[in-house]
Design a protein around this motif. Sequence first.
Motif, PDB file in Angstrom:
ATOM      1  N   HIS A  39      13.301   5.219   3.557  1.00  0.00           N
ATOM      2  CA  HIS A  39      12.478   4.966   2.462  1.00  0.00           C
ATOM      3  C   HIS A  39      13.133   4.149   1.228  1.00  0.00           C
ATOM      4  N   GLU A  40      14.018   5.796   0.703  1.00  0.00           N
ATOM      5  CA  GLU A  40      14.635   5.787  -0.189  1.00  0.00           C
ATOM      6  C   GLU A  40      15.238   5.434  -0.503  1.00  0.00           C
ATOM      7  N   LYS A  41      16.080   4.138   0.331  1.00  0.00           N
ATOM      8  CA  LYS A  41      17.400   4.053   0.519  1.00  0.00           C
ATOM      9  C   LYS A  41      16.895   2.400   0.005  1.00  0.00           C
ATOM     10  N   LEU A  42      14.933   1.336   0.384  1.00  0.00           N
ATOM     11  CA  LEU A  42      15.480   0.126   0.590  1.00  0.00           C
ATOM     12  C   LEU A  42      14.608   0.358  -1.348  1.00  0.00           C
ATOM     13  N   ASP A  43      15.370  -1.313  -1.656  1.00  0.00           N
ATOM     14  CA  ASP A  43      15.193  -1.656  -3.149  1.00  0.00           C
ATOM     15  C   ASP A  43      13.741  -2.073  -3.521  1.00  0.00           C
ATOM     16  N   ARG A  44      13.088  -2.176  -2.304  1.00  0.00           N
ATOM     17  CA  ARG A  44      11.495  -2.177  -2.428  1.00  0.00           C
ATOM     18  C   ARG A  44      10.535  -2.218  -1.869  1.00  0.00           C
ATOM     19  N   PRO A  45      10.753  -0.446  -1.933  1.00  0.00           N
ATOM     20  CA  PRO A  45      10.081  -0.336  -0.494  1.00  0.00           C
ATOM     21  C   PRO A  45       8.424   0.079  -0.241  1.00  0.00           C
ATOM     22  N   TRP A  46       8.098  -0.694  -1.724  1.00  0.00           N
ATOM     23  CA  TRP A  46       6.496  -1.229  -1.611  1.00  0.00           C
ATOM     24  C   TRP A  46       5.931  -2.201  -0.878  1.00  0.00           C
ATOM     25  N   LEU A  47       7.499  -3.361  -1.138  1.00  0.00           N
ATOM     26  CA  LEU A  47       6.864  -4.466  -0.482  1.00  0.00           C
ATOM     27  C   LEU A  47       6.955  -4.107   1.153  1.00  0.00           C
ATOM     28  N   ALA A  48       7.948  -3.460   1.877  1.00  0.00           N
ATOM     29  CA  ALA A  48       7.801  -2.738   2.397  1.00  0.00           C
ATOM     30  C   ALA A  48       6.761  -1.993   3.495  1.00  0.00           C
ATOM     31  N   VAL A  49       6.205  -1.606   2.603  1.00  0.00           N
ATOM     32  CA  VAL A  49       4.172  -0.081   3.054  1.00  0.00           C
ATOM     33  C   VAL A  49       3.514  -1.524   2.738  1.00  0.00           C
ATOM     34  N   SER A  50       3.364  -2.460   2.271  1.00  0.00           N
ATOM     35  CA  SER A  50       2.716  -3.948   2.605  1.00  0.00           C
ATOM     36  C   SER A  50       2.740  -4.550   3.423  1.00  0.00           C
ATOM     37  N   TYR A  51       4.414  -3.879   4.258  1.00  0.00           N
ATOM     38  CA  TYR A  51       4.395  -5.333   5.432  1.00  0.00           C
ATOM     39  C   TYR A  51       4.088  -4.754   6.531  1.00  0.00           C
ATOM     40  N   TYR A  52       3.820  -3.162   6.399  1.00  0.00           N
ATOM     41  CA  TYR A  52       3.497  -2.415   7.188  1.00  0.00           C
ATOM     42  C   TYR A  52       2.040  -1.905   7.376  1.00  0.00           C
ATOM     43  N   ALA A  53       1.213  -2.057   6.027  1.00  0.00           N
ATOM     44  CA  ALA A  53      -0.193  -2.258   6.303  1.00  0.00           C
ATOM     45  C   ALA A  53      -0.362  -3.143   6.778  1.00  0.00           C
ATOM     46  N   VAL A  54       0.440  -4.265   7.190  1.00  0.00           N
ATOM     47  CA  VAL A  54      -0.239  -5.483   7.951  1.00  0.00           C
ATOM     48  C   VAL A  54       0.133  -4.880   9.523  1.00  0.00           C
ATOM     49  N   LEU A  55       0.956  -4.798   9.595  1.00  0.00           N
ATOM     50  CA  LEU A  55       1.581  -4.377  11.284  1.00  0.00           C
ATOM     51  C   LEU A  55       1.102  -4.044  11.656  1.00  0.00           C
ATOM     52  N   ALA A  56       0.561  -2.706  11.649  1.00  0.00           N
ATOM     53  CA  ALA A  56      -0.074  -1.295  11.792  1.00  0.00           C
ATOM     54  C   ALA A  56      -1.394  -1.810  12.761  1.00  0.00           C
ATOM     55  N   PRO A  57      -1.971  -3.032  11.247  1.00  0.00           N
ATOM     56  CA  PRO A  57      -3.483  -3.102  12.062  1.00  0.00           C
ATOM     57  C   PRO A  57      -3.625  -4.279  13.040  1.00  0.00           C
ATOM     58  N   TRP A  58      -2.835  -5.310  12.470  1.00  0.00           N
ATOM     59  CA  TRP A  58      -2.787  -6.207  13.309  1.00  0.00           C
ATOM     60  C   TRP A  58      -2.447  -6.091  15.105  1.00  0.00           C
ATOM     61  N   THR A  59      -1.407  -5.135  15.051  1.00  0.00           N
ATOM     62  CA  THR A  59      -0.691  -4.020  16.357  1.00  0.00           C
ATOM     63  C   THR A  59      -2.522  -3.331  17.427  1.00  0.00           C
ATOM     64  N   LEU A  60      -2.475  -2.822  16.434  1.00  0.00           N
ATOM     65  CA  LEU A  60      -3.400  -1.705  17.408  1.00  0.00           C
ATOM     66  C   LEU A  60      -5.241  -2.985  17.021  1.00  0.00           C
ATOM     67  N   ALA A  61      -5.281  -4.451  16.683  1.00  0.00           N
ATOM     68  CA  ALA A  61      -6.014  -4.728  16.917  1.00  0.00           C
ATOM     69  C   ALA A  61      -6.556  -5.463  18.225  1.00  0.00           C
ATOM     70  N   THR A  62      -4.878  -6.331  18.008  1.00  0.00           N
ATOM     71  CA  THR A  62      -4.584  -7.340  19.081  1.00  0.00           C
ATOM     72  C   THR A  62      -4.360  -6.749  20.177  1.00  0.00           C
ATOM     73  N   LEU A  63      -4.261  -5.206  20.585  1.00  0.00           N
ATOM     74  CA  LEU A  63      -3.673  -4.922  21.754  1.00  0.00           C
ATOM     75  C   LEU A  63      -4.901  -5.311  23.460  1.00  0.00           C
TER      76      LEU A  63
END
Length: 418
Positions: A39-63
């Motif tokens: 994450h330290e090598k990313l230019d905008r890590p907050w954008l990645a965090v926002s995406y994973y904040a959607v990806l993780a709940p989506w993955t678990l909720a759609t099992l």
Amino acid sequence: MAKREKVMRMSVEQPLWRALTAYRVLTMLYAIGLFVAAHEKLDRPWLAVSYYAVLAPWTLATLPRVANAASCTRRFLVADLTVAIVGILLTPLADSQQRIADGGPTLPSIWTAGSVLAFAIKGGWRWAASASLLVGVANVVQRGAFSRDTLHNVLLVCIASIAIGYVVELARASERTLARALEIEAATRERERLARDIHDSVLQVLAMVQRRGTAIGGEAAELGRLAGEQEVALRTLVAGGLVPASHVSEDASQGAVVRVVEVPDDDGPHEGPHEAAPCDLRGLLVPHAGSKVTLSEPGAPVLLAPGAARELAAAVGAALDNVRRHAGERARAWILVEDEPDEVIVTVRDDGPGIPEGRLAEAEGEGRLGVALSIRGRLRDIGGTAELISVPGQGTEVELKVPREEARDARGKAGKAR
């Protein structure tokens, strides 16, 4: 006890859904792990965090959505693939161009393959090809150029998903064929069982009415003629059988459906809800003994499972009926019961005129299926064999064999009951 029905489903497709469920969770954790490590090598890590904040709940909720084909709808597949493609397209905004040029992973990483595989399992290789094409275009846009690494990754996902989709289609076709074959086999066995019962009761009564009516004459002769016509019609119906209604599952993902109808034993004590105590074959054969039928049996009980014992005794009864009908009123018969270590053997022998060569095949062609169904069919259903030996002028011998495995299982149950 009333009949009960079991439904067994066999599906090659269902394990793939279970594997896909586990794959989505593991790849989601893998993608997040890659981000945490770099994450330290990313230019905008907050954008990645926002995406994973959607990806993780989506993955678990759609099992539950990827648990079977019925839950995995087209709308869900489109939404799931959109989540993957959005993550790919967001990668250039969150990561540095240098890392992308060096072959760095996208935000969803290999989680994207799970979306494509869902298309493959649900709709086959054509759906998989369409989803793979969209993912490939998104990867080219994310890289900004068509590189060798991009081509390699796109081809890998495309070939794997298309292959799985093709295998799923073959599995579905095979399961439909298997379901139809099992249905035909079950219908055939049921038809033979009904034919045996009809032969042992209705057909013999009609034949007797025809003979007695013809002998008496007058109005009884007309009744005998009608009985004879009905006997012929019923034999034709039994020999031809009926076309059963299809019971194949409407949901192809559930695979072949086998309906097993069981008739529990109504006689004797039961060990459990579905288990019957073993039955002594001798007790079922004693009623057949008489002035013209001699029964020779072992001194010890001959134990068999209730169903096998009843079918074997019914086959003996059918053999004796043939003796009375074809060997004459004065013919004598002998029943010999042998309790061997590996099998139970019952022999029915008579001193009648015997059966002319080719007569059995001719009788089957005329629809007279007494030997074929009432004797051989019964023994085949319980895993045994029936052999008929007849020499003209020297009587007929019917040898019925039931494998010792049936009796061994019955003795094991008897030991537990004690």
